[in-house]
Design an enzyme around this catalytic site. Structure first.
Site, PDB file in Angstrom:
ATOM      1  N   ASP A   1     -13.015  -2.932  -0.261  1.00 44.95           N
ATOM      2  CA  ASP A   1     -12.649  -4.167  -0.970  1.00 44.95           C
ATOM      3  C   ASP A   1     -13.696  -4.572  -2.016  1.00 44.95           C
ATOM      4  OD1 ASP A   1     -10.223  -4.518   0.308  1.00 44.95           O
ATOM      5  OD2 ASP A   1     -11.081  -5.727   1.924  1.00 44.95           O
TER       6      ASP A   1
ATOM      7  N   LYS B   1      -9.040  -5.813  10.772  1.00 43.02           N
ATOM      8  CA  LYS B   1     -10.226  -5.339  10.045  1.00 43.02           C
ATOM      9  C   LYS B   1     -11.525  -5.470  10.861  1.00 43.02           C
ATOM     10  CE  LYS B   1      -8.617  -5.902   5.287  1.00 43.02           C
ATOM     11  NZ  LYS B   1      -8.973  -6.417   3.964  1.00 43.02           N
TER      12      LYS B   1
ATOM     13  N   SER C   1       0.805  -1.221   0.000  1.00 41.25           N
ATOM     14  CA  SER C   1       0.000   0.000   0.000  1.00 41.25           C
ATOM     15  C   SER C   1       0.846   1.284   0.000  1.00 41.25           C
ATOM     16  CB  SER C   1      -0.978  -0.013   1.181  1.00 41.25           C
ATOM     17  OG  SER C   1      -1.925  -1.038   0.970  1.00 41.25           O
TER      18      SER C   1
ATOM     19  N   ALA D   1     -12.625 -11.839   2.787  1.00 45.98           N
ATOM     20  CA  ALA D   1     -12.545 -11.494   1.363  1.00 45.98           C
ATOM     21  C   ALA D   1     -13.807 -11.975   0.638  1.00 45.98           C
ATOM     22  CB  ALA D   1     -11.312 -12.125   0.744  1.00 45.98           C
TER      23      ALA D   1
ATOM     24  N   ASN E   1     -17.486 -23.555   0.408  1.00 45.63           N
ATOM     25  CA  ASN E   1     -16.360 -23.527   1.349  1.00 45.63           C
ATOM     26  C   ASN E   1     -16.056 -24.906   1.887  1.00 45.63           C
ATOM     27  OD1 ASN E   1     -14.437 -21.809   2.617  1.00 45.63           O
ATOM     28  ND2 ASN E   1     -15.489 -22.154   4.573  1.00 45.63           N
TER      29      ASN E   1
ATOM     30  N   ALA F   1     -15.082 -18.470   2.458  1.00 53.39           N
ATOM     31  CA  ALA F   1     -16.130 -17.859   3.282  1.00 53.39           C
ATOM     32  C   ALA F   1     -15.546 -16.943   4.351  1.00 53.39           C
ATOM     33  CB  ALA F   1     -16.975 -18.967   3.933  1.00 53.39           C
TER      34      ALA F   1
HETATM   35  P1  ATR Z   1      -9.818 -13.928   4.653  1.00 51.21           P
HETATM   36  O1  ATR Z   1     -10.491 -13.113   5.717  1.00 51.21           O
HETATM   37  O2  ATR Z   1      -8.547 -13.302   4.143  1.00 51.21           O
HETATM   38  O3  ATR Z   1     -10.741 -14.289   3.543  1.00 51.21           O
HETATM   39  P2  ATR Z   1      -9.945 -16.382   6.243  1.00 51.21           P
HETATM   40  O4  ATR Z   1     -11.079 -15.885   7.042  1.00 51.21           O
HETATM   41  O5  ATR Z   1      -8.800 -17.026   6.945  1.00 51.21           O
HETATM   42  O6  ATR Z   1      -9.259 -15.251   5.366  1.00 51.21           O
HETATM   43  O7  ATR Z   1     -10.501 -17.356   5.110  1.00 51.21           O
HETATM   44  C1  ATR Z   1      -9.675 -18.149   4.341  1.00 51.21           C
HETATM   45  C2  ATR Z   1     -10.536 -18.978   3.394  1.00 51.21           C
HETATM   46  O8  ATR Z   1      -9.674 -19.882   2.688  1.00 51.21           O
HETATM   47  C3  ATR Z   1     -11.566 -19.828   4.115  1.00 51.21           C
HETATM   48  O9  ATR Z   1     -12.718 -19.910   3.300  1.00 51.21           O
HETATM   49  C4  ATR Z   1     -10.849 -21.180   4.212  1.00 51.21           C
HETATM   50  O10 ATR Z   1     -11.721 -22.294   4.334  1.00 51.21           O
HETATM   51  P3  ATR Z   1     -12.229 -22.789   5.793  1.00 51.21           P
HETATM   52  O11 ATR Z   1     -13.296 -21.837   6.214  1.00 51.21           O
HETATM   53  O12 ATR Z   1     -12.734 -24.163   5.546  1.00 51.21           O
HETATM   54  O13 ATR Z   1     -11.019 -22.740   6.686  1.00 51.21           O
HETATM   55  C5  ATR Z   1     -10.137 -21.217   2.883  1.00 51.21           C
HETATM   56  N1  ATR Z   1      -9.035 -22.178   2.894  1.00 51.21           N
HETATM   57  C6  ATR Z   1      -7.812 -22.010   3.453  1.00 51.21           C
HETATM   58  N2  ATR Z   1      -7.065 -23.127   3.270  1.00 51.21           N
HETATM   59  C7  ATR Z   1      -7.834 -24.017   2.578  1.00 51.21           C
HETATM   60  C8  ATR Z   1      -7.642 -25.361   2.069  1.00 51.21           C
HETATM   61  N3  ATR Z   1      -6.477 -25.994   2.244  1.00 51.21           N
HETATM   62  N4  ATR Z   1      -8.672 -25.945   1.393  1.00 51.21           N
HETATM   63  C9  ATR Z   1      -9.849 -25.291   1.201  1.00 51.21           C
HETATM   64  N5  ATR Z   1     -10.084 -24.035   1.665  1.00 51.21           N
HETATM   65  C10 ATR Z   1      -9.105 -23.414   2.338  1.00 51.21           C
END
Ligand code: ATR
Length: 280
Positions: free
Chosen positions: A105, A69, A20, A134, A154, A131
């Site tokens: 965003d 956030k 940023s 983002a 998800n 989920a």
């Molecule tokens: P952000 O706020 O940046 O979106 P987050 O809340 O940590 O980050 O969300 C990460 C997303 O990536 C989630 O949807 C997560 O799935 P889970 O809710 O089941 O944890 C997904 N994610 C991360 N690693 C994953 C993996 N190996 N396979 C499938 N989904 C994954």
């Protein structure tokens, strides 16, 4: 008397990898503005007192990133509609001494697609992978653009269901095992998970089932071209890279503090790509 330079910040923990300052610094220079935009590392315990001291520190406002956030959402005295819907704040500013919050965003996601693939929002059915925060921003953007059906997929289906409850109407929730079945009726596929990011596992799904007119978009931008985007290109599908969302979310924030709407130019994009190590 000359006006004091406007000061803004980005705060996170850690913060040293944030691009940023480079983005906002580019625009400050481009527009010949006297302001500043600096990165500050604030640990979660210190975040509330940091917010209370903004005026004293001379800040007009700033960005907040991980892990602040949600805390910024809770501490803001006034929220705009996007922040309310998304439940997280990435942009703060002071208005008559009051702390106000927005989330740019969703704007960034849609504005990037507007620039890269005009007319993208004539698509009707979207699949959103993930989920987290983002995903909430992307779902909000898609609802604003009037998508008929937004399928939230998800790994942990309960989290997808939470989003469905939050956004209602056009949304539905699904487990990872439903992807293949849903692909043939999907016009727009968006990855909001961290899968595919350098250092994370790959997003391993087959795009064979997507219709030929489908658009594929990724919010991951390191690497610039994720496996998902490469697979989509190999199928001749239209794609939109994640870096654009980062650049466009900054537009709305910059305009808030510095009162100039900057542009996402190719030159800016190249600078960030260069800083990312020429990631292809
Ligand atoms: P952000 O706020 O940046 O979106 P987050 O809340 O940590 O980050 O969300 C990460 C997303 O990536 C989630 O949807 C997560 O799935 P889970 O809710 O089941 O944890 C997904 N994610 C991360 N690693 C994953 C993996 N190996 N396979 C499938 N989904 C994954």
């Amino acid at each position: 008397m000359a006006e004091a330079p406007i000061k803004a910040f980005v705060c996170g923990h850690p913060i040293k990898h944030s691009r940023s300052p480079l983005i906002h610094g580019y625009w400050l220079e481009k527009h010949g503005l006297q302001g500043s935009y600096e990165a500050v590392d604030i640990a979660p315990d210190d975040f509330p007192s940091f917010l209370r001291s903004l005026e004293e520190l001379g800040y007009a406002g700033g960005n907040v990133t991980l892990p602040h956030k949600e805390a910024a959402f809770r501490h803001a005295e006034k929220l705009d509609g996007a922040a309310e819907r998304i439940g997280a704040v990435n942009t703060l500013w002071l208005e008559g001494g009051h702390l106000c919050g927005s989330n740019t965003d969703a704007y960034g996601f849609a504005a990037n697609l507007d620039q890269q693939l005009p007319g993208w929002d004539s698509a009707r059915t979207a699949m959103v992978l993930g989920a987290g925060g983002a995903a909430r921003a992307v779902v909000h953007a898609l609802q604003e653009r009037g998508f008929d059906e937004i399928r939230i997929v998800n790994r942990t289906q309960a989290r997808a269901r939470d989003l469905q409850m939050r956004f209602g109407g056009s949304t539905s929730s699904h487990g990872w095992d439903e992807i293949e079945k849903l692909l043939p009726s999907t016009d727009l596929l968006v990855n909001t998970t961290s899968l595919g990011m350098a250092g994370s596992a790959l997003l391993d799904i087959s795009l064979d089932g997507l219709p030929d007119h489908a658009i594929v978009s990724d919010i991951v931008y390191v690497p610039l071209k994720t496996r998902l985007l490469k697979d989509a290109e190999a199928r001749n599908l239209r794609t939109a890279e994640g870096l654009g969302m980062l650049l466009h979310q900054a537009v709305a924030a910059f305009e808030r503090w510095f009162e100039v709407k900057p542009e996402v130019t190719d030159e800016l994009r190249q600078r960030i790509v260069h800083d990312l190590g020429g990631a292809k």
